[in-house]
Structures are given as C-alpha cells and as structure tokens.
Design a protein around this motif. Structure first.
Motif, PDB file in Angstrom:
ATOM      1  N   TYR A 339      16.955  50.898  -7.185  1.00  0.00           N
ATOM      2  CA  TYR A 339      17.566  50.936  -8.515  1.00  0.00           C
ATOM      3  C   TYR A 339      18.180  49.583  -8.884  1.00  0.00           C
ATOM      4  O   TYR A 339      18.077  49.120 -10.031  1.00  0.00           O
ATOM      5  N   LEU A 340      18.803  48.946  -7.914  1.00  0.00           N
ATOM      6  CA  LEU A 340      19.466  47.658  -8.158  1.00  0.00           C
ATOM      7  C   LEU A 340      18.489  46.491  -8.256  1.00  0.00           C
ATOM      8  O   LEU A 340      18.904  45.354  -8.413  1.00  0.00           O
ATOM      9  N   LYS A 341      17.177  46.810  -8.161  1.00  0.00           N
ATOM     10  CA  LYS A 341      16.129  45.781  -8.176  1.00  0.00           C
ATOM     11  C   LYS A 341      16.275  44.825  -6.986  1.00  0.00           C
ATOM     12  O   LYS A 341      16.053  43.615  -7.101  1.00  0.00           O
ATOM     13  N   LYS A 342      16.638  45.394  -5.852  1.00  0.00           N
ATOM     14  CA  LYS A 342      16.786  44.632  -4.604  1.00  0.00           C
ATOM     15  C   LYS A 342      15.862  45.212  -3.531  1.00  0.00           C
ATOM     16  O   LYS A 342      16.209  45.268  -2.349  1.00  0.00           O
ATOM     17  N   ARG A 343      14.685  45.637  -3.959  1.00  0.00           N
ATOM     18  CA  ARG A 343      13.760  46.297  -3.039  1.00  0.00           C
ATOM     19  C   ARG A 343      13.399  45.413  -1.845  1.00  0.00           C
ATOM     20  O   ARG A 343      13.188  45.901  -0.734  1.00  0.00           O
ATOM     21  N   LYS A 344      13.342  44.101  -2.062  1.00  0.00           N
ATOM     22  CA  LYS A 344      12.936  43.203  -0.975  1.00  0.00           C
ATOM     23  C   LYS A 344      13.956  43.144   0.160  1.00  0.00           C
ATOM     24  O   LYS A 344      13.649  42.638   1.252  1.00  0.00           O
ATOM     25  N   PHE A 345      15.162  43.671  -0.092  1.00  0.00           N
ATOM     26  CA  PHE A 345      16.198  43.653   0.942  1.00  0.00           C
ATOM     27  C   PHE A 345      16.245  44.944   1.750  1.00  0.00           C
ATOM     28  O   PHE A 345      17.104  45.085   2.631  1.00  0.00           O
ATOM     29  N   ILE A 346      15.342  45.871   1.453  1.00  0.00           N
ATOM     30  CA  ILE A 346      15.353  47.160   2.152  1.00  0.00           C
ATOM     31  C   ILE A 346      15.230  46.976   3.663  1.00  0.00           C
ATOM     32  O   ILE A 346      15.865  47.692   4.447  1.00  0.00           O
ATOM     33  N   TRP A 347      14.451  45.995   4.080  1.00  0.00           N
ATOM     34  CA  TRP A 347      14.214  45.819   5.510  1.00  0.00           C
ATOM     35  C   TRP A 347      15.384  45.156   6.223  1.00  0.00           C
ATOM     36  O   TRP A 347      15.358  44.981   7.439  1.00  0.00           O
ATOM     37  N   TRP A 348      16.457  44.823   5.467  1.00  0.00           N
ATOM     38  CA  TRP A 348      17.688  44.366   6.100  1.00  0.00           C
ATOM     39  C   TRP A 348      18.602  45.547   6.444  1.00  0.00           C
ATOM     40  O   TRP A 348      19.640  45.360   7.095  1.00  0.00           O
ATOM     41  N   ILE A 349      18.225  46.740   6.009  1.00  0.00           N
ATOM     42  CA  ILE A 349      19.075  47.911   6.258  1.00  0.00           C
ATOM     43  C   ILE A 349      19.365  48.104   7.747  1.00  0.00           C
ATOM     44  O   ILE A 349      20.517  48.341   8.128  1.00  0.00           O
ATOM     45  N   PRO A 350      18.372  48.015   8.644  1.00  0.00           N
ATOM     46  CA  PRO A 350      18.688  48.202  10.073  1.00  0.00           C
ATOM     47  C   PRO A 350      19.720  47.214  10.610  1.00  0.00           C
ATOM     48  O   PRO A 350      20.531  47.577  11.470  1.00  0.00           O
ATOM     49  N   ILE A 351      19.705  45.977  10.100  1.00  0.00           N
ATOM     50  CA  ILE A 351      20.709  45.000  10.545  1.00  0.00           C
ATOM     51  C   ILE A 351      22.102  45.448  10.119  1.00  0.00           C
ATOM     52  O   ILE A 351      23.057  45.401  10.907  1.00  0.00           O
ATOM     53  N   VAL A 352      22.221  45.909   8.878  1.00  0.00           N
ATOM     54  CA  VAL A 352      23.516  46.400   8.389  1.00  0.00           C
ATOM     55  C   VAL A 352      23.942  47.625   9.188  1.00  0.00           C
ATOM     56  O   VAL A 352      25.120  47.772   9.551  1.00  0.00           O
ATOM     57  N   GLN A 353      23.005  48.512   9.486  1.00  0.00           N
ATOM     58  CA  GLN A 353      23.332  49.703  10.261  1.00  0.00           C
ATOM     59  C   GLN A 353      23.822  49.345  11.661  1.00  0.00           C
ATOM     60  O   GLN A 353      24.682  50.040  12.224  1.00  0.00           O
ATOM     61  N   ALA A 354      23.308  48.270  12.217  1.00  0.00           N
ATOM     62  CA  ALA A 354      23.743  47.839  13.552  1.00  0.00           C
ATOM     63  C   ALA A 354      25.159  47.270  13.514  1.00  0.00           C
ATOM     64  O   ALA A 354      25.946  47.447  14.453  1.00  0.00           O
ATOM     65  N   ILE A 355      25.491  46.582  12.429  1.00  0.00           N
ATOM     66  CA  ILE A 355      26.805  45.936  12.306  1.00  0.00           C
ATOM     67  C   ILE A 355      27.870  46.906  11.812  1.00  0.00           C
ATOM     68  O   ILE A 355      29.045  46.796  12.173  1.00  0.00           O
ATOM     69  N   TYR A 356      27.470  47.872  11.028  1.00  0.00           N
ATOM     70  CA  TYR A 356      28.409  48.684  10.258  1.00  0.00           C
ATOM     71  C   TYR A 356      29.463  49.420  11.094  1.00  0.00           C
ATOM     72  O   TYR A 356      30.633  49.459  10.704  1.00  0.00           O
ATOM     73  N   PRO A 357      29.109  50.025  12.243  1.00  0.00           N
ATOM     74  CA  PRO A 357      30.159  50.707  13.016  1.00  0.00           C
ATOM     75  C   PRO A 357      31.309  49.790  13.404  1.00  0.00           C
ATOM     76  O   PRO A 357      32.486  50.166  13.284  1.00  0.00           O
ATOM     77  N   LEU A 358      30.986  48.580  13.853  1.00  0.00           N
ATOM     78  CA  LEU A 358      32.030  47.621  14.216  1.00  0.00           C
ATOM     79  C   LEU A 358      32.855  47.239  12.985  1.00  0.00           C
ATOM     80  O   LEU A 358      34.085  47.147  13.042  1.00  0.00           O
TER      81      LEU A 358
END
Length: 381
Positions: A339-358
C-alpha cells in the motif's frame, strides 16, 4: 518454558492474523462526485505545522502545499515557529509574500511552552484557525498533490471526528533507512488495523486530521501537557472515547505522507526514546495490555534464542516459535508495504524480524526510566 513461549507466540500469531484481517477490511477511499456540503468560498481545512529549525525542509513542504489540487480558498496553512535558530522564519516569511494560499506565521513565546512545545504550538494554531477541521503534519514532511483533497472529500462523505493517514520514509537509499521503512510500516499498519477493528491505539501527527469542535469538546491536550510526546495518540484516545464511531483511517494513495528516515543511530535512539516515553502514561487498559503483550512476546522469543545458544533449549521448539511469529507478520507487513508503494522493501522484512525482539525489549525497558532525551538541540522529558 518451551511450551509457555510457544503458547504465547501462538496467541500472538492469531493476533497478527486479526490485524491482517483489520488491514484488509479498511476500504480504499474513493472520491465521489457528491454535492458540496461546505460553502465553496469558506475555509474548511486548517493545516497546522509546528516547526523548529526546519530550514532544510520547509520550502519543499510549502511548495507541496502550493501544488494541492484542492481549491486554495478551502484551506489555510498556519506555521508555528518553536524558537528556531536557523533560517526557518526568514524562509517562511519570504514565501508568504508569493504564496497562492493563505499562509500565517505564529511564534511560540517562552511563557507559552511547558513540557511539550509541540502541543503548545498546535493549541496556539487552533485558536487562530478559521477552518472547521485541523490537519497536522511536520516541517520535514512531503505531501502529495491530492492530500488535502482527500481529507476534504472524506469529511464530506463520512461523519468523521478524527481521520488518521499513513506515513512512510523517503528517500530510503541505504540499509538503515530501508530497515526503518519496514519497521515503521509495522506501526502504521498496526495502528490502522486496530482503528478499523474498533480499538484505536496508534496514529501519527505527521498525517492526522480532526474536527476543531472535537478538539475543543475533549479539552484539547488537557491532562497530558506535562508529557513532551503524545500530541497525536493521547488526543486520539480522548476523541475516540467521546466519539467512538467517529474515528477513521483513510486508505488512499494520495493521502500518504513521507518524511526523511533518521540518519544516525544516535538520533534514532532519541526519537524512539521520545516515542517510548509515553507508553506508561496510556490510560486505556486495553492499550496498556496490548503494549505489555507485545513486549512479552518479543521477550519470550529473545529468551528462547539465548537459551538455544547456550544449549538449554530445543532447536525444533525454537524454529517452530520463529515460524509461528514470522510467517503471519510477513504477510501483514507485505500488505502494508505494498500500500505504501514500498514493495521492493518486502524482502527486508526478515532482517527487521530478526532485530525486532531486541529492539522492543530494549525500548520497553528504557520506557520505564523517565529520563530526558534530545530533540532538535533541546532536552525534553
């Protein structure tokens, strides 16, 4: 412990799926050719921008406002200067002489500022506002040509008292910025979905609108003046309590506002510390319980990771728990980024998921410490 964490994360997965349902449920707003419900010659929207040292950004925003497709008679812009020490004031004054819309510059005086200059500035602007509805953004933001047209027609088509819009980061030319895009999308999406599901908890003052009457009816920022942050969320909670059916999220491509990502880790730290400082002051028990639950989920996953590293945890259990949490999150974030027109950043989601708990655990614990933080060369608490 493995079973307890698995149960907690399973509940979280159902919650994330519920948010996904809420996001999908938000209808795309379509501007209809309805008869005008406002007087065409009157000011309807008052755009309020509180600025401090925005010389690098303010002209771009003013040019965006000049490019609005909404008839210029239907909106005004009120900029409130919060003791800028750069060329912000001079730039606004110079632009006012050539602006094709109503532009007013106000100044905050020292005796008007308590703990929150932002709230003081918004309150001062609303007192001078001629519009029926207030629209807030920040001096470092960029808005699209149809931004105000969307808000104007939304108020025509819905009996809204507060309307929240999406905010994203641009440009995002390096890894740190791209990670921020994904992380911030989770906040925007969660806030929008929760609002749609009848439990508004988050919004962003960089893209927010509300009726002037509603602001006055709930006493504005009364009760939260001592908090530097929260000019958006605390106000939304108050308006939602009085007008539970009058709170909306607008989903339209032209309603998306962009701002620059935080350039350094130090500034990121102080920004998120400022945001986290308001968590313990939420009065709605549902919002408090949700914040604690999110903290608990991420703490549990972090605990599981550390236990696995030191050999006291099953690898299968840990991988199962990661899968439970991450798969549903990935689907949700993909929809929001699209929706935000940031489709190309979808594959950064796993990196954020790895960092997010900390990240969540660190700032969740930091929020319990009522220390000061830096904001544009000033200490606030």
């Amino acid at each position: 412990m493995e079973i307890i964490i698995t149960v907690i994360l399973t509940i979280y997965a159902f919650f994330a799926a519920y948010l996904t349902f809420g996001w999908i449920k938000i209808p795309f707003f379509r501007i209809q050719a309805n008869p005008m419900s406002f007087h065409e010659t009157s000011c309807v929207l008052s755009v309020v921008i509180v600025v401090r040292n925005e010389a690098e950004n303010i002209l771009a925003l003013l040019q965006d406002l000049s490019a609005q497709t909404l008839t210029k008679d239907l909106f005004e812009v009120i900029i409130v200067n919060d003791h800028s020490t750069d060329q912000t004031v001079a730039l606004v004054e110079a632009y006012a002489g050539q602006a094709d819309f109503r532009l007013q510059l106000l100044h905050l005086h020292q005796n008007e500022v308590e703990a929150s200059p932002k709230k003081a500035g918004i309150h001062k602007a609303i007192q001078a506002a001629q519009g029926t509805y207030v629209v807030t953004t920040d001096g470092d933001c960029r808005v699209l040509p149809g931004w105000l047209q969307v808000y104007y027609t939304f108020y025509q088509q819905y009996a809204a008292q507060l309307v929240s819009g999406a905010v994203t980061f641009a440009p995002a030319n390096h890894l740190f910025a791209q990670v921020q895009v994904v992380e911030f999308a989770s906040l925007i999406g969660s806030g929008a979905a929760s609002l749609q599901l009848g439990n508004p908890n988050m919004c962003n003052g960089a893209n927010l609108s509300y009726s002037k009457a509603a602001f006055e009816a709930v006493g504005g920022f009364a009760g939260t003046e001592h908090l530097a942050s929260g000019d958006d969320e605390f106000l939304m909670h108050k308006i939602a309590q009085k007008y539970p059916q009058g709170i909306y999220f607008v989903k339209h491509p032209q309603s998306i506002v962009s701002t620059r990502p935080v350039p350094t880790l130090n500034k990121f730290f102080h920004q998120r510390k400022r945001w986290a400082s308001k968590w313990s002051f939420y009065k709605d028990y549902k919002v408090k319980m949700l914040a604690f639950f999110i903290f608990l989920c991420n703490f549990g996953l972090l605990f599981a990771f550390l236990a696995y590293l030191f050999g006291g945890y099953s690898a299968n259990a840990f991988l199962t728990q990661i899968s439970i949490k991450c798969i549903v999150e990935f689907i949700f974030l993909s929809l929001v980024l699209n929706y935000l027109k940031k489709r190309k950043f979808i594959w950064w989601i796993p990196i954020v998921q790895a960092i997010y708990p900390l990240y969540v655990v660190f700032f969740g614990l930091l929020a319990q410490h009522k220390g000061a933080y830096d904001w544009k060369g000033r200490k606030l608490s």
